[in-house]
Write a protein that holds these residues in place. Structure first.
Motif, PDB file in Angstrom:
ATOM      1  N   PHE A 103     -95.329  91.655  -7.399  1.00 46.42           N
ATOM      2  CA  PHE A 103     -95.535  91.031  -8.708  1.00 46.42           C
ATOM      3  C   PHE A 103     -94.375  91.361  -9.649  1.00 46.42           C
ATOM      4  O   PHE A 103     -93.888  90.487 -10.385  1.00 46.42           O
ATOM      5  CB  PHE A 103     -96.856  91.523  -9.295  1.00 46.42           C
ATOM      6  N   THR A 104     -93.923  92.603  -9.633  1.00 43.40           N
ATOM      7  CA  THR A 104     -92.805  93.008 -10.478  1.00 43.40           C
ATOM      8  C   THR A 104     -91.534  92.254 -10.118  1.00 43.40           C
ATOM      9  O   THR A 104     -90.792  91.794 -10.996  1.00 43.40           O
ATOM     10  CB  THR A 104     -92.574  94.517 -10.350  1.00 43.40           C
ATOM     11  N   LEU A 105     -91.284  92.105  -8.828  1.00 40.82           N
ATOM     12  CA  LEU A 105     -90.078  91.390  -8.390  1.00 40.82           C
ATOM     13  C   LEU A 105     -90.136  89.923  -8.817  1.00 40.82           C
ATOM     14  O   LEU A 105     -89.141  89.366  -9.306  1.00 40.82           O
ATOM     15  CB  LEU A 105     -89.940  91.500  -6.869  1.00 40.82           C
ATOM     16  N   LEU A 106     -91.299  89.290  -8.658  1.00 38.99           N
ATOM     17  CA  LEU A 106     -91.433  87.881  -9.029  1.00 38.99           C
ATOM     18  C   LEU A 106     -91.249  87.683 -10.529  1.00 38.99           C
ATOM     19  O   LEU A 106     -90.513  86.784 -10.963  1.00 38.99           O
ATOM     20  CB  LEU A 106     -92.809  87.356  -8.588  1.00 38.99           C
ATOM     21  N   SER A 191     -97.734  85.122 -16.079  1.00 36.77           N
ATOM     22  CA  SER A 191     -97.001  86.148 -16.835  1.00 36.77           C
ATOM     23  C   SER A 191     -95.622  85.635 -17.243  1.00 36.77           C
ATOM     24  O   SER A 191     -95.158  85.908 -18.364  1.00 36.77           O
ATOM     25  CB  SER A 191     -96.865  87.419 -15.998  1.00 36.77           C
ATOM     26  N   ILE A 192     -94.952  84.905 -16.340  1.00 39.85           N
ATOM     27  CA  ILE A 192     -93.639  84.364 -16.669  1.00 39.85           C
ATOM     28  C   ILE A 192     -93.754  83.376 -17.830  1.00 39.85           C
ATOM     29  O   ILE A 192     -92.971  83.422 -18.789  1.00 39.85           O
ATOM     30  CB  ILE A 192     -93.024  83.697 -15.432  1.00 39.85           C
ATOM     31  N   TRP A 193     -94.719  82.465 -17.747  1.00 42.33           N
ATOM     32  CA  TRP A 193     -94.913  81.467 -18.807  1.00 42.33           C
ATOM     33  C   TRP A 193     -95.273  82.125 -20.126  1.00 42.33           C
ATOM     34  O   TRP A 193     -94.840  81.697 -21.186  1.00 42.33           O
ATOM     35  CB  TRP A 193     -96.003  80.491 -18.382  1.00 42.33           C
ATOM     36  N   ALA A 243     -82.338  96.146 -21.610  1.00 41.69           N
ATOM     37  CA  ALA A 243     -83.588  96.290 -22.366  1.00 41.69           C
ATOM     38  C   ALA A 243     -84.659  95.355 -21.825  1.00 41.69           C
ATOM     39  O   ALA A 243     -85.832  95.741 -21.696  1.00 41.69           O
ATOM     40  CB  ALA A 243     -83.328  96.011 -23.844  1.00 41.69           C
ATOM     41  N   VAL A 244     -84.286  94.138 -21.476  1.00 37.57           N
ATOM     42  CA  VAL A 244     -85.248  93.176 -20.925  1.00 37.57           C
ATOM     43  C   VAL A 244     -85.794  93.663 -19.594  1.00 37.57           C
ATOM     44  O   VAL A 244     -87.003  93.617 -19.335  1.00 37.57           O
ATOM     45  CB  VAL A 244     -84.579  91.794 -20.786  1.00 37.57           C
ATOM     46  N   PHE A 245     -84.914  94.141 -18.719  1.00 40.04           N
ATOM     47  CA  PHE A 245     -85.356  94.623 -17.412  1.00 40.04           C
ATOM     48  C   PHE A 245     -86.292  95.820 -17.542  1.00 40.04           C
ATOM     49  O   PHE A 245     -87.294  95.916 -16.818  1.00 40.04           O
ATOM     50  CB  PHE A 245     -84.149  94.993 -16.543  1.00 40.04           C
ATOM     51  N   LEU A 246     -85.994  96.723 -18.454  1.00 37.27           N
ATOM     52  CA  LEU A 246     -86.848  97.895 -18.629  1.00 37.27           C
ATOM     53  C   LEU A 246     -88.229  97.494 -19.138  1.00 37.27           C
ATOM     54  O   LEU A 246     -89.254  97.982 -18.636  1.00 37.27           O
ATOM     55  CB  LEU A 246     -86.187  98.879 -19.596  1.00 37.27           C
ATOM     56  N   ASN A 251     -94.092  96.503 -18.164  1.00 37.39           N
ATOM     57  CA  ASN A 251     -95.213  95.572 -18.300  1.00 37.39           C
ATOM     58  C   ASN A 251     -95.745  95.116 -16.944  1.00 37.39           C
ATOM     59  O   ASN A 251     -96.953  94.890 -16.788  1.00 37.39           O
ATOM     60  CB  ASN A 251     -94.787  94.368 -19.135  1.00 37.39           C
ATOM     61  N   SER A 252     -94.864  94.962 -15.966  1.00 32.58           N
ATOM     62  CA  SER A 252     -95.300  94.513 -14.647  1.00 32.58           C
ATOM     63  C   SER A 252     -96.097  95.593 -13.925  1.00 32.58           C
ATOM     64  O   SER A 252     -97.085  95.287 -13.252  1.00 32.58           O
ATOM     65  CB  SER A 252     -94.087  94.094 -13.811  1.00 32.58           C
ATOM     66  N   PHE A 253     -95.693  96.830 -14.049  1.00 36.26           N
ATOM     67  CA  PHE A 253     -96.434  97.904 -13.393  1.00 36.26           C
ATOM     68  C   PHE A 253     -97.780  98.156 -14.065  1.00 36.26           C
ATOM     69  O   PHE A 253     -98.685  98.690 -13.431  1.00 36.26           O
ATOM     70  CB  PHE A 253     -95.605  99.195 -13.393  1.00 36.26           C
TER      71      PHE A 253
END
Length: 316
Positions: A103-106, A191-193, A243-246, A251-253
């Motif tokens: 899920f985090t990767l997606l 989550s992406i949307w 910052a976005v990746f962190l 949030n994904s975890f």
């Protein structure tokens, strides 16, 4: 003119007081906290109490409970590291950890690509740029539970809007949330949307900090749009991207709301995440749930330390 013998025995000082009336330095003074420091402690006290009561104390209790076996009804039984051994062995927790990583990767790839494309579109000097910014931020103001319910209806196999649109081109719709291979990507799409607009604003701020003179110089050197993007935009956008990746990793975890509303971890354990596993285990085995929360805390701590280490290297 008076002679030396006619001068007074004690000459007055500048303040009009003789030296025999002076007080010892520091006498009569009270040792007290400076007003500025006292005001500072009083201002941070409410936030400090909240952090101690709702973050630090539950964290310590989770660590203590992770060594017990307890179902909230009977007495606690100390089992040591057995709960951690149960988690690391084959079982639902390992599946939830794999699902969380997928899920985090997606969401990491999908959200960043969509947010970057949106930020670059909104950064252009065009009349529709303001409209793009407004539309992309709208999903972010919707509560995640409401968004999950909306998309659960859209994914409905027989009457959902997604399958109805697919049927217009002559393709049979899928059972999105009831298929073990499609359920997790379907939830990740929600989550992406929902969140890409917020991250697009962060990247847009990074784009606007890049000097326009650099692009003018690149154009003079006959660098095309792709070369400017690869050699200029991405390197200059590195702090905002970090910052976005962190934020996306954290949030994904910790994903829970949309998973529980849409699938409750199913079908089977196809969408079972770490937080969903902790929630379902709380009613049956608090010790295992606490051990899982400690493992999640360690994972997030490691991510934070790696990010801080990379930041220190970039600054040096």
């Amino acid at each position: 003119m008076p002679t030396f013998t006619e001068l007074p025995a004690k000459l007055p000082t500048r303040n009009g007081v003789g030296s025999h009336n002076r007080r010892p330095r520091g006498a009569g003074r009270r040792r007290r906290l400076p007003t500025g420091a006292l005001a500072g402690w009083l201002s941070v006290a409410p936030a400090l109490l909240v952090i101690l009561g709702f973050t630090f104390y539950p964290m310590v209790q989770s660590m203590l409970l992770s060594t017990d076996r307890w179902n909230l009804l009977g007495p606690k039984q100390f089992v040591g590291a057995d709960n951690y051994a149960t988690l690391l062995g084959p079982g639902p927790f390992r599946e939830s950890l794999v699902n969380t990583l997928v899920f985090t990767l997606l969401t990491l790839i999908g959200t960043y690509v969509l947010a970057l494309a949106t930020a670059m579109a909104a950064n252009r000097e065009m009349a529709s740029a303001r409209l793009v910014r407004t539309i992309t931020v709208l999903p972010a103001v919707i509560p995640m539970v409401v968004a999950g319910l909306i998309w659960k209806w859209l994914y409905e196999p027989d009457h959902g809007l997604v399958n109805n649109l697919i049927a217009l081109v002559g393709v049979d719709g899928a059972r999105w949330l009831f298929d073990q291979h499609l359920a997790l990507p379907a939830v990740a799409l929600v989550s992406i949307w929902k969140d890409f607009g917020i991250y697009a604003l962060i990247l847009l701020g990074g784009l606007q900090r890049i000097p326009a003179e650099l692009y003018e110089a690149a154009t003079i050197d006959r660098a095309g749009p792709w070369r400017q993007f690869r050699s200029l935009t991405l390197p200059m956008l590195r702090p905002a991207s970090a910052a976005v990746f962190l934020l996306l990793l954290f949030n994904s975890f910790k994903v829970f709301d949309q998973v529980w509303v849409m699938t409750e971890g199913g079908p089977g354990n196809a969408t079972l995440t770490v937080v969903t596993f902790i929630y379902t285990k709380l009613l049956t085995d608090v010790g295992v749930a606490s051990a899982a929360s400690v493992v999640l805390f360690v994972i997030l701590l490691v991510i934070t330390m790696i990010r801080l280490r990379l930041s220190s290297r970039e600054e040096s």
